[in-house]
Each structure stands twice: as structure tokens, then as C-alpha cells.
Design an enzyme around this catalytic site. Sequence first.
Site, short mmCIF file in Angstrom:
data_model
loop_
_atom_site.label_atom_id
_atom_site.label_comp_id
_atom_site.label_asym_id
_atom_site.label_seq_id
_atom_site.Cartn_x
_atom_site.Cartn_y
_atom_site.Cartn_z
N ARG A 219 0.60 4.17 -2.67
CA ARG A 219 -0.04 5.44 -2.32
C ARG A 219 0.65 6.64 -2.94
O ARG A 219 -0.01 7.59 -3.37
CB ARG A 219 -0.14 5.58 -0.79
CG ARG A 219 -1.27 4.75 -0.25
CD ARG A 219 -1.38 4.75 1.26
NE ARG A 219 -2.58 3.98 1.64
CZ ARG A 219 -2.95 3.72 2.88
NH1 ARG A 219 -2.23 4.16 3.89
NH2 ARG A 219 -4.05 3.02 3.12
N TYR B 47 -9.50 4.77 -3.95
CA TYR B 47 -8.79 3.50 -3.74
C TYR B 47 -7.46 3.65 -3.03
O TYR B 47 -7.01 4.75 -2.78
CB TYR B 47 -8.71 2.66 -5.02
CG TYR B 47 -7.98 3.16 -6.26
CD1 TYR B 47 -7.09 4.21 -6.24
CD2 TYR B 47 -8.21 2.50 -7.46
CE1 TYR B 47 -6.43 4.59 -7.40
CE2 TYR B 47 -7.55 2.88 -8.62
CZ TYR B 47 -6.66 3.93 -8.58
OH TYR B 47 -6.02 4.31 -9.72
N GLU B 48 -6.89 2.53 -2.63
CA GLU B 48 -5.67 2.50 -1.78
C GLU B 48 -5.88 3.26 -0.47
O GLU B 48 -4.96 3.88 0.04
CB GLU B 48 -4.46 3.08 -2.53
CG GLU B 48 -4.15 2.44 -3.85
CD GLU B 48 -3.79 0.96 -3.74
OE1 GLU B 48 -3.38 0.53 -2.67
OE2 GLU B 48 -3.96 0.26 -4.76
N GLY B 49 -7.09 3.19 0.07
CA GLY B 49 -7.42 3.93 1.28
C GLY B 49 -8.02 5.27 0.90
O GLY B 49 -7.35 6.10 0.30
N MET C 211 0.81 -1.21 0.00
CA MET C 211 0.00 0.00 0.00
C MET C 211 0.84 1.26 0.00
O MET C 211 0.53 2.23 -0.68
CB MET C 211 -0.90 0.02 1.23
CG MET C 211 -1.99 -1.00 1.20
SD MET C 211 -3.34 -0.50 0.11
CE MET C 211 -4.56 -0.08 1.34
#
Lengths: 576, 576
Positions: free
Chosen positions: B294, B434-436, B290
Site C-alpha cells: 500500500r 487496487y490493493e484496496g 498488502m
Amino acid sequence: MYSYVPPIDDYRFLLTHVLRFDEAMAEVCKDVDADLAITVLEEAGRLCADRLQPLNREGDEQGSRLVDGAVITPPGFADAYREFVAAGWPALAASPDHGGQGLPFILQLWLDEMLSATNLSFGLFPGLTRGAVEAIIAHASEDLKAAYLAPLVSGEWTGAMALTESGAGTDLALLKTKAVPLGDGRHAVTGQKIFISSGDHDFGGNIVHLVLARLPDAPPGVKGISLFLVPKFLPDADGGFTVRNSMSVGALEKKMGIHAQPTCVMNYDEATGWLVGEPHRGLAAMFTMMNAERLMVGIQGLGIAGAAYGQAASYAKERLQGRSADGTRNPVAIIEHADVRRMLLTIRAFVEAGRALAGWTALQLDRAHAHPDAAERAKADALVALLTPVVKAAFTDMGFESAVQAQQVFGGHGYIREWGMEQYVRDARIAQIYEGTNGVQAMDLVARKLPLSGGAVVEGFFDLIAADLDTTDMPIATRTREALSKLRDVTTSLRGASVDASGAAAVDYLRLFALVAMGWMWTRMAAAAQDDTPLHNAKQSVAAFFAQRMLPQADALAASIMAGETTLMALEADAF
Amino acid sequence: MYSYVPPIDDYRFLLTHVLRFDEAMAEVCKDVDADLAITVLEEAGRLCADRLQPLNREGDEQGSRLVDGAVITPPGFADAYREFVAAGWPALAASPDHGGQGLPFILQLWLDEMLSATNLSFGLFPGLTRGAVEAIIAHASEDLKAAYLAPLVSGEWTGAMALTESGAGTDLALLKTKAVPLGDGRHAVTGQKIFISSGDHDFGGNIVHLVLARLPDAPPGVKGISLFLVPKFLPDADGGFTVRNSMSVGALEKKMGIHAQPTCVMNYDEATGWLVGEPHRGLAAMFTMMNAERLMVGIQGLGIAGAAYGQAASYAKERLQGRSADGTRNPVAIIEHADVRRMLLTIRAFVEAGRALAGWTALQLDRAHAHPDAAERAKADALVALLTPVVKAAFTDMGFESAVQAQQVFGGHGYIREWGMEQYVRDARIAQIYEGTNGVQAMDLVARKLPLSGGAVVEGFFDLIAADLDTTDMPIATRTREALSKLRDVTTSLRGASVDASGAAAVDYLRLFALVAMGWMWTRMAAAAQDDTPLHNAKQSVAAFFAQRMLPQADALAASIMAGETTLMALEADAF
């Protein structure tokens, strides 16, 4: 599946506690009181929730299609439209002189909110028809009125506005469509128009296009543009409308959103048309349509924001994810998370203040039309003129931002089509663009509306706000007073500003203006919400949120406005 | 048709004048100097402009399709991917230990900018593969590394991250996928995952899924999650990978954008997988992926913003509409209108500062990996950890806003699909999610990154900024100093804040943080741009714009942050 909940409780609160509807309408529309108004809104809300919202997702997926030169709307649209007409909704606020029901415009505007919330593509059909009606009433000959007005008012026929060409959007001076007089009052209209909402459909009935074109002797520029009524079906010898006019749909625009709405490329090939209003004065007639439409477009942003809020709030109360703040419960509904609340409250603080401000503006519109005192009419008319670009631009900008925030509440699911949140974003986006981009609205406010009556109109509006703020010392009033003071300062500084200076400041100025106007409405709502009921308590909470978290933007906006145009104009065009 | 222009001149300016690349890399990556870096970037830019951009519109229209259980990507994608691999681009910044070229990460990040600018859907394939590579290097057994690493590094095979389930997104504690040990090191993985980017494709080669699942003896919650390597093709007896694993694409997600990217619902039905890292420690391994992703996702926002800017600026110089400010010329290119310039400069002020800040962060990443001094490595590593959520969230929020602004420059044409502006908006939107989600990034910054080393990391970063600001008294430095002072104040006030207080402030705090960091980069750029060249003059202009028109937002953000959580938490959940 989320079901739309019409904001009837909020309408009631606004009519009875905030806008003092009965009092405001006393000399304007005597037959209607708040109770009747609520009954009408409840009925409208049922129609929108039960009939129109269920068509919205499928309408987006299927879209309108062009088959053998004719538009096929998505499943259910034609039937729903016929029901809409049969129930009399198109004529709600039209004058009884023309077959309308003569109800106050605020009901029309809030009906538009619910239409936009449940099915924006659908709502555009009656919306554009109303614009055509306004133009015909104001400018057309008695013959044209006799032939076209009644079925347009009833909604049996629909209207379309054909202004834009590929080379002429904001700047209509550049338009090329020609109209050649045929000597008998008719004209042969030839040209191509783009972005024509409701240009064709399969609802039955005539489709009355109001087309901007140039007469052969037209001077160049905007002073050479005339308006023509060009119906899809021409009158026959028996008084029916059965003769197909020589106009056709060249294509449907492929758009980001409002897929169910048939946005047409229209070709007029010596189509028969009649002049509406004076030769070369088409722009004035067009603005009659546009002004009516612009309030409606503002409400579109508000409507979608309200629907997106409802769906996101509902999801946030059901979706379990993450841990409670004290760490003891896991998972919890995401409505417990502060940042989810921040997103939802940001939307709600706009929607409820916007609904109130739109309602207030609508009451002014009725007063402008029907108040017995000419001075009151003029005063109200000027206030509507002032607020129209604000409602159009600020509500559609914040409406779009609201749809984006509501989508964010859904996380990854918000990006997936089936939930419908991304459709709100795509649909809401158009309202910032059409009927004059929001940049054009901001220039209208700064360059045309601020100077009205030498600045007396805007100063009078600020005085109205100040008087209400002075009735309470709640924090929302205090903070709004500070923001109003900044707004007055920058208003003064923009007096007599150059075109570049106005343009550099305009969008931020309009946003600041809207922020203050919403603070005013939150002050009025908070002052009126003094009972210990869930609705009144919520008003207090959201007013406090608006004061603490949204009004501080006033400082940043004022600083940006005061920065002037130098930084913007310094860079050579080639350096962009 | 607009052609993408890679920002090579800006890269050169940043490497040589602002980031002092050669100096920064002197002890880290000796073989590369700025000239070589530029040569690589030029080559990458050509590939993106000539091969990938032309596939982007059609990729959106056609989308990836699921045919008989297999993904078919849009025309041209598979060929372009094979060329991309043949030219060695996937291995650009990978370690030579694993077959990579070992070039500095800044080149990878700027390649990612150009990939995102020209074809975000395409760029996700190599992007996710790199995440898988990172996780395998950091956590997998030597056997797994030997079998899977080389073809992933080269891009011959691709990677996918299978984390989310329908009931487990942000909160992975809720995930249900099971992994049962088979006694020989293999596991049988069973469950359904959603939103799986690059889950399948038709590029050839293996597809290596990294799947989060629970072992039978797993404790509940996040401490019971393990990571498994689950390849589409399993090794056969001859050392080839020909045996189809029991995993399948259940459906392709129907999305708002990135239509060319096959976002899969994946079903694992006793699929064979191998544990990566320790049992129950899968979350740590996932964060390895991640964190790498990010920064890349942040750059996606930047890349789209840059492309949208280029296209909008090009249009604004050609589109004739309206009158010059002095009234003498009509029509003029809309680049002459102040409000159009405001929109363009707002985008550009973000893009150029973001590009610089991302570059600076990338240099820290290389120092964190390869600096000979352990203390320097640790310092750089902490700075990357601090800035990762800022780059991810602020760049994707501003990237989306930029795409919307650029679309607005086109008026009605921006809403029509053929111009491609609305695709930027739809594609850019995913990067905020996405990706948090960006809300999660903001909480990561406030709740996890600010407390690093007892606050010393963030204070050290602020000191770095302050030292640079103190080298000049240009207005951009002065204004940034004021904003930094506010940022320091609110940082102090958030120390030890409760979960709700952090959550209430987080998103506004991250935005303020990014604003200051961008002001810092504008100060460095303005200070370095002292020649009388078009590029240097433009840097001065845009720095002044940023100072006057964007930095004032710091006041509003600080006020909103200081408002605390009370207003947010007051309303009962039912009242939403």
C-alpha cells in the site's frame, strides 16, 4: 448488459414544475407545449437507447479507420446515421426558413444529452453540422446558402470545423493556412489542420468544411483570419456535387477516447473554397459556430455523467459485497454502504441540477432568438452569453469527475474495458479540452462576460437567483444564499482585475459560479417537489445532500480566488 | 521527446535539511549516510530514465499478449528486467539475512517513485515480488523459506498475489477457491482468480503465486481463508524447479491502462500448493503483503504525478501561444499564463509534500523494524499503520488528479496518444483501485486506525505536527495550524461513530488528514529552505501557494465531514 434509461421523468418534472415551459415559450414558440415536448423526448430517448448505445462499446474497440485515404466508421454507424437523418432529428430545432422543424432549443439540448450519454462519437456528427449551419446562416452569401444550407440542415450532408493547426490552438493568431483568390469568387486554400472532428466519414453525402485561413493581404494576428467554405465535393456543371475537391485526410488522430469519431489531420492542397462573411473577419464567424457548440459540449459532460450514474447505480444495487452496517446481513448490495452512496449522490446532485440549468439556459436562447420584445431578446441573449462558458467548463469538469466516481463504484471491474465504465472516463475527458479548453472558458467568463453592460448582466443574473432563493427558507436556499453572497463579493473584487489576477482566479471563479447556479436550481427543484411521490422525495434528498456536502466548497473556492496572483507569478519560469 | 529528470536535488534537500536522515538512521542503519543514499538514488534514477522510460510508450501501445497460453511482454521488457536484477535493485532494502542489501526503506520507496514515474507496468513486477517476500518471511515454514526466499529476494524469480475472484473483491469472505490437503504437506488448489498482476511473463525464472483459498474444514467467512504458496514450477527430484504446476493463464484482462503489465485471469486446476502460516489465518498473512504494497501504491500516484509535472512544465516553457499579460509580446510561452502556472503549482505542491511525507513514513518503517528500543519500535510501527492508508489513498487520488491537470496543460495535444500525457492518466487510475480501493483505505483510517491505542496514536501524531508548526510563524505554519485544529475537532467527533457515520465521513476525512500532513511537510520544508538558492526560493514559493490555494479546502472538507450520514442514508436503495 446495462441498458440506458432516458431521464424522461426528470425532463417532465423540469418542464412542468421547475422551468414552467409553457409559460416561458408562450410568446416564443406557441405551437409546442410540454406534452408535445415530452413526446419528442421519449422518441429521441428510444432512438438513443435502442440504436446508438448498442454501437458504443464496439465503436470504441474498433474505432474509425483510414483505408486508402477514406474513413471507415465502425460497424453500424453509417446505417444508424442514415436512420437518424431519415427520422428528421438533425433538423429538430433548425428554423423552418431553412427546412428545420423549429422546435425549441431545449429539445435539441436534451437530445444532445441523450446522444452523449449513449454514443458521444456519434453525436458529434450532427453536433458539428449544426455549428456549420449556424455560421452559414449568419455569415454566408445567399448563393452559398442556396447551395449548402438545406442538405446540411436535414443532415444529408455533414459539417466540420477546421480551425486548429499544430502551432495554433488556443491562439489562432498563429495559423498559417493560406487562401488565394482565383478572381471568380473562388479561393485556393492550402494548409494542414489537425484535430478535425468528422473531417471525413462513410455516411455518404457531402462534407462541408469551414476552414480558417489567411488571405494574401491579411494583416498579421487575429485580424487577418478569414473563414472559407471548403466542401469535399464541388458542384459540377449539372448542379450535382460530384467533383472531388483537392483536400485529403492525412491521418486519423490516435486519441485517448471517442475512438469511433474520425478526428482527422486534414490537408488542403489548393482546395477550392468560398469566403464566408467579410475578409479578415473569420474569427467573428468562427465564434458563431463555437458558441453554439459550447453549450452542446457542456451537455456532453452532463450526458456521460448521467449514463455513468445510471450504470453505477444499477451495479451498486446488484453487486453483493460486505456486511450491513448493523452487522446482521452479509453480503449486502453495495448500495447499502455509505461511501458508495456518497459517490452516487455526488454525481446525481450535479446531473440533475445541470440538466435544469442547461434547460433554463436553452429557454433563454429561444427567447433571445424569437421573443417579440427586443429588450427581452437582448436580456436573454446576454444571459446566454454569460452562462455559455459556465455550462461548457463546469459541466465538462464535473462530467469527467462523475465518470471517474462512477468507475470507482465498480472497483477493479471499473478498470476493465468490457464494463464500459473506463470508456466513459476516456470519452468524457475530451470535452474539457475541445471548443476552447476549460481554462479558456474561465477567462472568457471573468474577462469578457463579467464586464458585459458594465457588470449589469451578471448582477442581473444574481438578482434573479436571489429573488428565487427568497421565496423559501429551506436549508438549500439558505446555504445557496450564503454562497451567492460570497460569489457577489469575489465578483466585485475581480472588477477591473489585471490579466494575471483574472487568470489566477478564473477557474476557481467559474466553479464557484456554477456551484451557486446549481444551488439555485436545487432550490427551485426542492421548492417544486412538494408531493409525496418517489421523484419528489428523491429531489428533497438530493437537494439536502447538495446543500450539506457540495455547497461548502464555496468557502474554499472563495478563499482561493481571493488569494490573488502574487503566489502564482512569483516563481521564475525556469524554476518550474 | 521529453526525458525524465530524476528529482535528485529534492531528495538531497529532504535527506539533509528536512528529514535529518543521518540522525534518524543513527540507531537503525549505521552504515548508510545521506551521501551514500544520494549516490544510490542517482544510480537508480539513471536506470529509470535511460532504460525504463524509453520502453513506456511502446509498452502501452503493444501491451502484453497471451500467445499459446504464455505471456509475451512488450519489446525490451524482459531484457530490462534481467538488467534490473543483475544490478541488484530488487534486493535493495531486503534484509541481509535473506540476501538483501539492507539499505533503508526510504531508498526503496523513492526508487519506487522513479520506477512509477518512468514505467509503472514494469515497476509492478519487483513491487509484487517484495510483497510475496514479506509474507513468506513473516509466515512461511522454514522449508518454504529455504526453497523460495533467496531467488525471490534477488528478483531472479517473481511473485504474484492471487486474492480476487469475480465475486470476491473488497469482500474476500466470498471467495470460493478450494485447497484440499494431500496428506504430505501439499495441497491441491482449485479455482479461478482475476486481476492477477504479474501472473505470468517471459522474464524466465519461477513465478511464485500466493493464493487465498479455503480448506475443506474451513469455517465460512473471512475466518476460513488460508494462504498457499503455488509456484509456476515445482521442485523436481534433482532440486531444480522444472515441473510445470497445473495452473494456467485463462486470459489477460483488457484494461484502461498499464497495458504492458500482464494482468491475468488465473486458473488453478488441482495445482500443488503449500500452506503459508496457520490454517484459516490467511487474511493476516495477506495483510502482511498488502501493507507493504500500500505504501508502494501510494508512491505510484506520486511518481506519475512527478513525471507528468516534469513533462508539462517542459512543454509549457516551450509552447508559444497567446499574449503576455501586459499585451506587449505575442506569442509567449504558456508558462507565462497564470492559469497554466496554477495547474503546474497544484501538482508540484502535492508532489513535493508527498515525497517528503512518504520519506518520513519510510524512516518510521525502518525504525519500526530495527530500532534497538522496543518502545520506539512500537511507536514507529503505529505511525506507519496510521499513515499507510493516507499515503495509499490521498497520493493516488492526487496523483490521478495531477495527471489530468498535466494533460490539460497540453490542450488538444494532451488527448493524443503520442505525447504520452493521456497514458499517465490511464495508468494512474488503477492505483486508486487496487490493493484496496481508496474508499476502503478511508474506512481503514477512520474505523481501524483512529481507535489505535484508544486514540493515542493519532493524537500523538497530531502533537508531533503541532510541535513542528509551533517552531515558526510563517503563513504556511499558521494556516496549517488552523487546518490541524479542524482536523482535531472532526477526529473527536468521529470517535465511536457508527459504521454509516464513519463511511459517510471517511473519504473526506482522509483527504483532510492528508492536507494537514502535507501542510506540516511544507512547513518543515519552508523552515529549512532559508538560503538564497533557486531550490530554496522555489520551496518558499510553493509553500506559499499551498497555504493560500490548497489549505482552504480544509474548511469545505470539515463541513462535509460534519454533515453526518443522514443525508446519505435517507434515499431508498430503489430510488438510486
